[in-house]
Structure formats: C-alpha cells, structure tokens
Design an enzyme around this catalytic site. Structure first.
Site, PDB file in Angstrom:
ATOM      1  N   ASP A 122       0.821  -1.211   0.000  1.00  0.00           N
ATOM      2  CA  ASP A 122       0.000   0.000   0.000  1.00  0.00           C
ATOM      3  C   ASP A 122       0.855   1.261   0.000  1.00  0.00           C
ATOM      4  O   ASP A 122       2.023   1.236   0.383  1.00  0.00           O
ATOM      5  CB  ASP A 122      -0.871   0.043   1.271  1.00  0.00           C
ATOM      6  CG  ASP A 122      -1.995  -0.976   1.229  1.00  0.00           C
ATOM      7  OD1 ASP A 122      -2.012  -1.822   0.310  1.00  0.00           O
ATOM      8  OD2 ASP A 122      -2.850  -0.922   2.129  1.00  0.00           O
ATOM      9  N   ASP A 123       0.204   2.343  -0.367  1.00  0.00           N
ATOM     10  CA  ASP A 123       0.714   3.715  -0.190  1.00  0.00           C
ATOM     11  C   ASP A 123       1.799   4.141  -1.164  1.00  0.00           C
ATOM     12  O   ASP A 123       2.330   5.242  -1.057  1.00  0.00           O
ATOM     13  CB  ASP A 123       1.217   3.953   1.251  1.00  0.00           C
ATOM     14  CG  ASP A 123       0.110   3.773   2.287  1.00  0.00           C
ATOM     15  OD1 ASP A 123      -1.034   3.480   1.878  1.00  0.00           O
ATOM     16  OD2 ASP A 123       0.395   3.906   3.482  1.00  0.00           O
ATOM     17  N   HIS A 173      -6.042   2.728  -4.063  1.00  0.00           N
ATOM     18  CA  HIS A 173      -5.981   3.003  -2.619  1.00  0.00           C
ATOM     19  C   HIS A 173      -6.478   4.431  -2.351  1.00  0.00           C
ATOM     20  O   HIS A 173      -6.039   5.073  -1.411  1.00  0.00           O
ATOM     21  CB  HIS A 173      -4.540   2.800  -2.136  1.00  0.00           C
ATOM     22  CG  HIS A 173      -4.385   2.598  -0.658  1.00  0.00           C
ATOM     23  ND1 HIS A 173      -5.216   1.799   0.099  1.00  0.00           N
ATOM     24  CD2 HIS A 173      -3.479   3.101   0.226  1.00  0.00           C
ATOM     25  CE1 HIS A 173      -4.817   1.819   1.373  1.00  0.00           C
ATOM     26  NE2 HIS A 173      -3.777   2.611   1.478  1.00  0.00           N
ATOM     27  N   HIS A 177      -5.714   9.123   0.015  1.00  0.00           N
ATOM     28  CA  HIS A 177      -5.622   8.313   1.233  1.00  0.00           C
ATOM     29  C   HIS A 177      -6.561   8.808   2.321  1.00  0.00           C
ATOM     30  O   HIS A 177      -6.163   9.019   3.476  1.00  0.00           O
ATOM     31  CB  HIS A 177      -4.172   8.274   1.753  1.00  0.00           C
ATOM     32  CG  HIS A 177      -3.876   7.031   2.566  1.00  0.00           C
ATOM     33  ND1 HIS A 177      -4.062   6.973   3.926  1.00  0.00           N
ATOM     34  CD2 HIS A 177      -3.435   5.809   2.195  1.00  0.00           C
ATOM     35  CE1 HIS A 177      -3.723   5.756   4.350  1.00  0.00           C
ATOM     36  NE2 HIS A 177      -3.345   5.032   3.317  1.00  0.00           N
ATOM     37  N   TYR A 214      -6.799   2.347   5.624  1.00  0.00           N
ATOM     38  CA  TYR A 214      -7.046   1.841   6.989  1.00  0.00           C
ATOM     39  C   TYR A 214      -7.988   0.623   6.982  1.00  0.00           C
ATOM     40  O   TYR A 214      -8.426   0.171   8.028  1.00  0.00           O
ATOM     41  CB  TYR A 214      -7.618   2.938   7.907  1.00  0.00           C
ATOM     42  CG  TYR A 214      -6.935   4.263   7.715  1.00  0.00           C
ATOM     43  CD1 TYR A 214      -5.670   4.494   8.248  1.00  0.00           C
ATOM     44  CD2 TYR A 214      -7.546   5.274   6.965  1.00  0.00           C
ATOM     45  CE1 TYR A 214      -5.016   5.703   8.036  1.00  0.00           C
ATOM     46  CE2 TYR A 214      -6.898   6.483   6.744  1.00  0.00           C
ATOM     47  CZ  TYR A 214      -5.638   6.696   7.280  1.00  0.00           C
ATOM     48  OH  TYR A 214      -4.991   7.889   7.058  1.00  0.00           O
ATOM     49  N   HIS A 264       3.906  -2.141   3.099  1.00  0.00           N
ATOM     50  CA  HIS A 264       3.894  -0.814   2.471  1.00  0.00           C
ATOM     51  C   HIS A 264       5.211  -0.606   1.734  1.00  0.00           C
ATOM     52  O   HIS A 264       6.266  -0.593   2.369  1.00  0.00           O
ATOM     53  CB  HIS A 264       3.699   0.262   3.544  1.00  0.00           C
ATOM     54  CG  HIS A 264       2.400   0.133   4.283  1.00  0.00           C
ATOM     55  ND1 HIS A 264       2.199  -0.805   5.284  1.00  0.00           N
ATOM     56  CD2 HIS A 264       1.225   0.779   4.130  1.00  0.00           C
ATOM     57  CE1 HIS A 264       0.954  -0.707   5.724  1.00  0.00           C
ATOM     58  NE2 HIS A 264       0.334   0.242   5.052  1.00  0.00           N
TER      59      HIS A 264
END
Ligand code: NI
Length: 318
Positions: A122-123, A173, A177, A214, A264
C-alpha cells in the site's frame, strides 16, 4: 512453482550415522550437485556437514548424482534400504520411516501441494523503494499486488507500467488516502474515480480493485464501490516496526496458504522485509501470486462491494 516429487528421485537417506557418500567415494562424490537441490530440501551437502561437525538429520541425493562418476550403487551406500535401490522413473515413494527423520519445514515442502500467498503493498508508488522492490520480485519470480495512491501516480508512470508488464496486479488506494467510512458520499466516489482514471491513462483499461485506506469502509459507502475490496489476513505492522527482520519474522511465523499479507512499499525496511519473506517462504514451498490469482486458484468469484480478508473470508463492514 512448487515441488514436483517426480523430478526428485530419492536414493539414500542416512539415519544419523555419517553421510552415505563418505565411504568409499569421499566428499568429491558430491561434486556437481546442484546446490538448489539441497536448498529445496533444507539440507546441506556432505562436506558442509562434516565441516560443521554436526550430525546430519538426513541426506537426500538425486539418483543422477549418486550413480554418476562411474560409481556403482553398491559402492555408494551399502546399507541403503532395498526399496530405494531402483532409480525407476515416476514419483518417488518416500517411506514413512524416512519422513520421520526430516524436520517440519522439509516435510511440509515434500508432502504438500504448492501453497499460494499474496503479498500486497500500500501507499506507493515511491520511486526509490518501489523500483528496488520490483527488481527483487523480478529476480525471485514473485508476483505482488500494489494498491497505489492516486496523487502519487504523476511522475511514477514508468513504475506502474513496469508493474503491469511484470505481471503484478495494480489496485486503487484512493486519490489522497482518505478514510472512506463516514465520508461524504460524493467525495468517496471522486476519490476512487480519480485514481481509476489516472490508472487507466497509464496502464490501460482494467478493473482496479479497491483497498480502502485503513481498511475502513461502511455498508453505505461500500455500496458505491463497483469492484471487490481487499482487506488483509496478515498484518505485521511494518510501518510501525520499521525493522526488516522483525517484520519478516512476524509474517513467516504465522502465514498460511491463502493469506493476503499487508506491507507498504513506501518504507525501505518493508522492501527488505518483503524480499526476505519471499526467500524464506519460497524455500518452504510457497509461491507468490497476485490477489486476483489467489481468488482464481481458490475458485472464489469476488463480489463488488464486499471486503475480503482473504478469498474465503469476508470482513464485516463498519
Ligand atoms: Ni494506506
């Protein structure tokens, strides 16, 4: 990937005495053994056993090696069980008394079907860390799934194209965010849509599954989502630990086939951890596939608007 027993004929297994090829061939008898064979079984070559001075748990040698170099079978290991004498083609029969000698991981790799897991990141994308991760995954033949943040796409288009070209799955995603649970519904749709449009412009049309930031989304917002949503079943909290060895231990200590692992690619320590995880689990017979492939392998058709911890387990919405 995974172990195919028919390609690994077993000949000699020592039961705790010194390794079979010590007499009379000597250590040179193992020259030419592909180290990968030993790694697959989690074993060490005869000479390494000797150097380390530790008793072998069991030494498994491929037929071609034992019979090679002009040595007769009888010269190699006179006490070899009769049922292992013949290098007949076909799947190897492994007597139970031999399996009992092997450690758990080796046993797991020998007797089970290939085990599949999905690494998810992620991210990202982030130029420095994501490109290093892609290099490492390519080297290891491992696929992964990247849930990218829309606002990080500009400037990293080449990385996204590389992900697609190298067989990875790309997911959404959101654009910035945001926490979707309880958010304004128009904002939810926009956060998802903006990222989707960007992804399509870079890698072409496709279904970009959503991972809510999250992991948080409620029933009403989930109803607005047109793709499956992916949570996770293993979370080593890499963002908090920032320690590659601890993250790798946390994952490899509890992972089971079918798991979806959360990491991540934003953190250098997570990239190190991911590659360590791939190395350790591949040695245990695991194969790394995308989330989409994991669903396909398990025969599960994911539903739009449902949040999956793994293919056979959905998660309650907030
Ligand atoms: Ni995130």
């Amino acid at each position: 990937m995974g172990l195919q027993l028919q390609h690994v004929p077993l000949v000699g297994v020592d039961d705790g005495g010194f390794p079979p090829l010590q007499e009379p061939g000597g250590p040179e008898a193992v020259v030419g053994v592909d180290m990968a064979v030993y790694q697959v079984f989690g074993l060490v070559p005869v000479d390494e056993v000797q150097q380390a001075g530790k008793p072998p748990v069991g030494v498994v040698l491929p037929v071609a090696v034992v019979l090679g170099g002009g040595m007769g079978q009888d010269d190699v290991h006179p006490s070899r069980p009769a049922e292992l004498e013949s290098p007949a083609a076909g799947p190897a029969e492994i007597p139970l008394e031999i399996l009992g000698e092997l450690d758990g991981d080796t046993l797991e790799a020998l007797v089970e079907e290939p085990k599949y897991v999905a690494l998810t990141f992620d991210d990202g994308p982030r130029a420095s860390t994501t490109s290093r991760l892609l290099d490492g995954l390519l080297e290891r033949g491992a696929a992964a799934t990247f849930f990218v943040i829309g606002q990080q796409i500009p400037g990293n288009e080449a990385l996204l194209r590389r992900m697609a070209a190298e067989g990875h799955q790309i997911g959404n995603h959101t654009y910035s965010h945001v926490r979707l649970a309880g958010a304004d519904k128009d904002a939810v749709v926009e956060e998802i849509h903006k990222t989707e449009v960007l992804l399509q412009s870079v890698v072409g049309a496709g279904s970009f599954w959503l991972r809510p930031p999250y992991g948080a989304i409620d029933t009403q917002r989930a109803a607005l989502v047109k793709t499956p949503m992916i949570y996770w079943s293993v979370d080593p909290q890499d963002w908090k630990l920032l320690d590659a060895a601890k993250v790798a231990d946390a994952v490899t200590g509890c992972v089971r086939p079918g798991d979806i692992i959360l990491l991540h690619d934003f953190y250098p320590t997570s990239v190190d951890a991911a590659l360590e995880i791939v190395d350790r689990l591949q040695a245990r017979g695991f194969a790394f596939v995308t989330v989409e492939e994991l669903f396909r392998i398990q025969g599960v058709e994911p539903q739009a608007g449902s949040l999956y911890a793994c293919p056979n387990r959905t998660r309650c919405l907030e």
